[in-house]
Design a protein around this motif. Structure first.
Motif, PDB file in Angstrom:
ATOM      1  N   LYS A  11     -46.408  17.073 -16.929  1.00 35.97           N
ATOM      2  CA  LYS A  11     -45.882  15.798 -16.676  1.00 35.97           C
ATOM      3  C   LYS A  11     -44.667  15.597 -17.701  1.00 35.97           C
ATOM      4  CE  LYS A  11     -47.090  10.762 -16.893  1.00 35.97           C
ATOM      5  NZ  LYS A  11     -47.970   9.799 -16.854  1.00 35.97           N
ATOM      6  N   GLU A  12     -44.957  16.267 -18.899  1.00 33.74           N
ATOM      7  CA  GLU A  12     -43.804  15.967 -19.684  1.00 33.74           C
ATOM      8  C   GLU A  12     -42.388  16.848 -19.284  1.00 33.74           C
ATOM      9  OE1 GLU A  12     -45.303  17.100 -23.515  1.00 33.74           O
ATOM     10  OE2 GLU A  12     -46.634  15.487 -23.434  1.00 33.74           O
ATOM     11  N   THR A  13     -42.566  17.707 -18.608  1.00 35.22           N
ATOM     12  CA  THR A  13     -41.584  18.699 -18.232  1.00 35.22           C
ATOM     13  C   THR A  13     -41.089  18.318 -16.782  1.00 35.22           C
ATOM     14  OG1 THR A  13     -43.056  20.371 -17.344  1.00 35.22           O
ATOM     15  CG2 THR A  13     -42.563  20.421 -19.852  1.00 35.22           C
ATOM     16  N   SER A  14     -41.589  17.380 -16.301  1.00 36.04           N
ATOM     17  CA  SER A  14     -40.958  16.951 -14.968  1.00 36.04           C
ATOM     18  C   SER A  14     -40.077  16.082 -14.992  1.00 36.04           C
ATOM     19  CB  SER A  14     -42.432  16.149 -14.342  1.00 36.04           C
ATOM     20  OG  SER A  14     -41.909  16.107 -12.636  1.00 36.04           O
ATOM     21  N   GLU A  15     -39.010  15.889 -14.197  1.00 31.87           N
ATOM     22  CA  GLU A  15     -37.803  15.179 -13.999  1.00 31.87           C
ATOM     23  C   GLU A  15     -37.686  14.699 -12.509  1.00 31.87           C
ATOM     24  OE1 GLU A  15     -35.378  14.484 -16.497  1.00 31.87           O
ATOM     25  OE2 GLU A  15     -35.543  16.098 -17.904  1.00 31.87           O
ATOM     26  N   THR A  16     -37.309  13.468 -12.420  1.00 27.34           N
ATOM     27  CA  THR A  16     -37.005  12.949 -11.113  1.00 27.34           C
ATOM     28  C   THR A  16     -35.781  12.418 -10.960  1.00 27.34           C
ATOM     29  OG1 THR A  16     -39.415  12.310 -10.590  1.00 27.34           O
ATOM     30  CG2 THR A  16     -37.560  11.118  -9.376  1.00 27.34           C
ATOM     31  N   GLU A  32     -32.703  28.678 -14.860  1.00 28.32           N
ATOM     32  CA  GLU A  32     -33.733  29.520 -15.309  1.00 28.32           C
ATOM     33  C   GLU A  32     -34.712  28.695 -16.285  1.00 28.32           C
ATOM     34  OE1 GLU A  32     -30.545  28.486 -18.470  1.00 28.32           O
ATOM     35  OE2 GLU A  32     -30.504  29.197 -16.290  1.00 28.32           O
ATOM     36  N   ILE A  33     -34.499  27.614 -16.343  1.00 30.07           N
ATOM     37  CA  ILE A  33     -35.800  26.984 -16.973  1.00 30.07           C
ATOM     38  C   ILE A  33     -36.432  26.040 -16.228  1.00 30.07           C
ATOM     39  CG2 ILE A  33     -34.303  26.540 -19.193  1.00 30.07           C
ATOM     40  CD1 ILE A  33     -34.275  23.441 -18.266  1.00 30.07           C
ATOM     41  N   VAL A  34     -36.452  26.254 -14.688  1.00 31.17           N
ATOM     42  CA  VAL A  34     -37.046  25.515 -13.573  1.00 31.17           C
ATOM     43  C   VAL A  34     -38.130  26.476 -13.067  1.00 31.17           C
ATOM     44  CG1 VAL A  34     -36.851  24.582 -11.152  1.00 31.17           C
ATOM     45  CG2 VAL A  34     -34.963  24.288 -13.061  1.00 31.17           C
ATOM     46  N   GLU A  35     -39.340  25.747 -13.000  1.00 26.08           N
ATOM     47  CA  GLU A  35     -40.547  26.432 -12.373  1.00 26.08           C
ATOM     48  C   GLU A  35     -40.625  26.001 -11.079  1.00 26.08           C
ATOM     49  OE1 GLU A  35     -43.936  28.249 -12.323  1.00 26.08           O
ATOM     50  OE2 GLU A  35     -43.033  27.737 -14.329  1.00 26.08           O
ATOM     51  N   SER A  36     -40.377  24.913 -10.449  1.00 21.40           N
ATOM     52  CA  SER A  36     -40.375  24.438  -9.200  1.00 21.40           C
ATOM     53  C   SER A  36     -39.298  23.245  -8.921  1.00 21.40           C
ATOM     54  CB  SER A  36     -41.651  24.018  -8.733  1.00 21.40           C
ATOM     55  OG  SER A  36     -42.122  22.969  -9.254  1.00 21.40           O
ATOM     56  N   LEU A  37     -38.678  23.252  -7.918  1.00 16.05           N
ATOM     57  CA  LEU A  37     -37.649  22.168  -7.442  1.00 16.05           C
ATOM     58  C   LEU A  37     -38.386  21.575  -6.085  1.00 16.05           C
ATOM     59  CD1 LEU A  37     -34.900  20.488  -7.513  1.00 16.05           C
ATOM     60  CD2 LEU A  37     -33.887  22.782  -6.420  1.00 16.05           C
ATOM     61  N   THR A  38     -38.376  20.241  -5.912  1.00 15.13           N
ATOM     62  CA  THR A  38     -39.059  19.808  -4.779  1.00 15.13           C
ATOM     63  C   THR A  38     -37.727  19.051  -4.218  1.00 15.13           C
ATOM     64  OG1 THR A  38     -41.088  19.544  -5.509  1.00 15.13           O
ATOM     65  CG2 THR A  38     -40.653  18.049  -3.667  1.00 15.13           C
ATOM     66  N   LYS A  39     -37.104  19.270  -3.019  1.00 21.31           N
ATOM     67  CA  LYS A  39     -35.959  18.324  -2.486  1.00 21.31           C
ATOM     68  C   LYS A  39     -36.364  17.355  -1.625  1.00 21.31           C
ATOM     69  CE  LYS A  39     -33.198  22.714  -2.774  1.00 21.31           C
ATOM     70  NZ  LYS A  39     -32.392  23.668  -2.083  1.00 21.31           N
ATOM     71  N   SER A  71     -32.690   6.408  -3.843  1.00 19.53           N
ATOM     72  CA  SER A  71     -33.371   7.566  -3.306  1.00 19.53           C
ATOM     73  C   SER A  71     -33.693   8.505  -3.965  1.00 19.53           C
ATOM     74  CB  SER A  71     -32.587   7.863  -1.991  1.00 19.53           C
ATOM     75  OG  SER A  71     -32.331   7.318  -0.959  1.00 19.53           O
ATOM     76  N   ILE A  72     -35.073   8.987  -4.184  1.00 20.44           N
ATOM     77  CA  ILE A  72     -35.563  10.117  -4.885  1.00 20.44           C
ATOM     78  C   ILE A  72     -34.816  11.286  -4.188  1.00 20.44           C
ATOM     79  CG2 ILE A  72     -37.464  11.440  -5.543  1.00 20.44           C
ATOM     80  CD1 ILE A  72     -39.139   8.893  -6.162  1.00 20.44           C
ATOM     81  N   PHE A  73     -34.416  12.197  -4.902  1.00 21.73           N
ATOM     82  CA  PHE A  73     -33.323  12.975  -4.575  1.00 21.73           C
ATOM     83  C   PHE A  73     -33.941  14.553  -4.772  1.00 21.73           C
ATOM     84  CE2 PHE A  73     -29.248  15.458  -5.615  1.00 21.73           C
ATOM     85  CZ  PHE A  73     -28.651  15.263  -3.984  1.00 21.73           C
ATOM     86  N   MET A  74     -34.421  14.598  -6.032  1.00 23.34           N
ATOM     87  CA  MET A  74     -35.243  15.838  -6.353  1.00 23.34           C
ATOM     88  C   MET A  74     -35.883  15.577  -7.243  1.00 23.34           C
ATOM     89  SD  MET A  74     -32.153  18.851  -6.527  1.00 23.34           S
ATOM     90  CE  MET A  74     -30.576  17.956  -7.296  1.00 23.34           C
ATOM     91  N   THR A  75     -37.038  16.395  -7.314  1.00 26.59           N
ATOM     92  CA  THR A  75     -38.009  16.464  -8.623  1.00 26.59           C
ATOM     93  C   THR A  75     -38.099  17.753  -9.045  1.00 26.59           C
ATOM     94  OG1 THR A  75     -39.356  14.693  -7.479  1.00 26.59           O
ATOM     95  CG2 THR A  75     -40.477  16.067  -9.238  1.00 26.59           C
ATOM     96  N   VAL A  76     -37.955  17.897 -10.282  1.00 26.61           N
ATOM     97  CA  VAL A  76     -37.927  19.504 -10.940  1.00 26.61           C
ATOM     98  C   VAL A  76     -38.894  19.294 -12.050  1.00 26.61           C
ATOM     99  CG1 VAL A  76     -36.394  20.921 -12.480  1.00 26.61           C
ATOM    100  CG2 VAL A  76     -35.548  19.351 -10.518  1.00 26.61           C
ATOM    101  N   ASP A  77     -39.540  20.532 -11.889  1.00 28.75           N
ATOM    102  CA  ASP A  77     -40.674  20.702 -13.172  1.00 28.75           C
ATOM    103  C   ASP A  77     -40.010  21.978 -13.914  1.00 28.75           C
ATOM    104  OD1 ASP A  77     -42.676  18.885 -12.362  1.00 28.75           O
ATOM    105  OD2 ASP A  77     -43.169  20.046 -10.809  1.00 28.75           O
ATOM    106  N   LYS A  78     -39.855  21.724 -15.009  1.00 33.50           N
ATOM    107  CA  LYS A  78     -39.518  22.775 -16.121  1.00 33.50           C
ATOM    108  C   LYS A  78     -40.667  23.680 -16.170  1.00 33.50           C
ATOM    109  CE  LYS A  78     -37.509  21.915 -19.717  1.00 33.50           C
ATOM    110  NZ  LYS A  78     -37.178  21.214 -20.942  1.00 33.50           N
ATOM    111  N   LYS A  79     -40.231  25.085 -16.601  1.00 36.14           N
ATOM    112  CA  LYS A  79     -41.100  25.998 -17.182  1.00 36.14           C
ATOM    113  C   LYS A  79     -41.916  25.168 -18.344  1.00 36.14           C
ATOM    114  CE  LYS A  79     -38.979  29.878 -15.098  1.00 36.14           C
ATOM    115  NZ  LYS A  79     -38.178  31.176 -15.313  1.00 36.14           N
ATOM    116  N   VAL A  80     -42.920  25.405 -18.572  1.00 35.60           N
ATOM    117  CA  VAL A  80     -43.969  24.820 -19.830  1.00 35.60           C
ATOM    118  C   VAL A  80     -43.297  25.338 -21.239  1.00 35.60           C
ATOM    119  CG1 VAL A  80     -45.870  24.478 -20.914  1.00 35.60           C
ATOM    120  CG2 VAL A  80     -45.762  24.482 -18.561  1.00 35.60           C
ATOM    121  N   ASP A  81     -42.889  26.728 -21.252  1.00 35.42           N
ATOM    122  CA  ASP A  81     -42.184  27.223 -22.193  1.00 35.42           C
ATOM    123  C   ASP A  81     -40.800  27.149 -22.696  1.00 35.42           C
ATOM    124  OD1 ASP A  81     -41.740  29.099 -20.480  1.00 35.42           O
ATOM    125  OD2 ASP A  81     -42.413  30.823 -21.607  1.00 35.42           O
ATOM    126  N   ALA A  82     -40.161  26.474 -21.688  1.00 35.27           N
ATOM    127  CA  ALA A  82     -38.704  26.361 -21.566  1.00 35.27           C
ATOM    128  C   ALA A  82     -38.294  25.198 -22.628  1.00 35.27           C
ATOM    129  CB  ALA A  82     -37.829  26.322 -20.134  1.00 35.27           C
TER     130      ALA A  82
END
Length: 166
Positions: free
Chosen positions: A9-14, A137-144, A155-166
């Motif tokens: 959750k701490e590494t997720s960006e909307t 390179e710090i992205v674990e997953s990208l939801t478009k 509009s929610i455009f993208m949700t990005v989950d960063k790698k936990v160790d990034a």
């Protein structure tokens, strides 16, 4: 233990849509630098109005003197480039008005740039505007978003989950 449970959750960006318009797949952008994802991945927008807003809270880390590109870095380190149109650098700032400077803190929805859409349509190679995560390179997953028509700042455009160790 709690950090592991809540770390994602701490590494997720909307990200909110920075422009109003039609979503375009990055692979369909008529510029190989973007379509081949050489700068990173994201989504492009074919704007229907000439206003760009911040997609996330962060700091303006790049603002082109020609006002056609803005880079924002979130507090979690995600770097987002908003590039208005294609080959718009050649316009030398004509048709653009900036409202931020490098180093400014912005909130999602804050106005960054306005542009003369008819002028850009006439003078640039394309009005399609890529929005790219440049430090992919710090992205674990990208939801478009699967939303076809986007509204700037809403509009929610993208949700990005960063790698936990990034």
């Amino acid at each position: 233990m709690l950090k592991k449970l809540f770390g994602k959750k701490e590494t997720s960006e909307t990200l909110l849509a920075p422009m109003t318009g039609k979503q375009v797949k990055m692979e369909d952008v008529p510029d190989e630098m973007f379509s081949n994802k050489l700068l990173g991945d994201g989504i492009a927008i074919e704007p229907t109005e000439g206003k760009v807003v911040a997609p996330i809270d962060g700091e303006v880390v790049q603002f082109s003197n020609t006002k056609h590109a803005v880079g924002i870095k979130s507090k979690n380190g995600l770097e987002v480039l908003i590039h208005i149109g294609l080959e718009t650098v050649a316009l030398n700032g004509e048709g653009f008005e900036g409202f931020v400077s490098q180093g400014d803190k912005v909130k999602a929805g804050d106005k960054l740039v306005t542009f003369d859409l008819p002028f850009i349509k006439e003078k640039a190679d394309s009005i399609i505007s890529p929005v790219v995560i440049t430090n992919f390179e710090i992205v674990e997953s990208l939801t478009k978003s699967d939303e076809h028509n986007l509204v700037a700042g809403e509009s929610i455009f993208m949700t990005v989950d960063k790698k936990v160790d990034a």
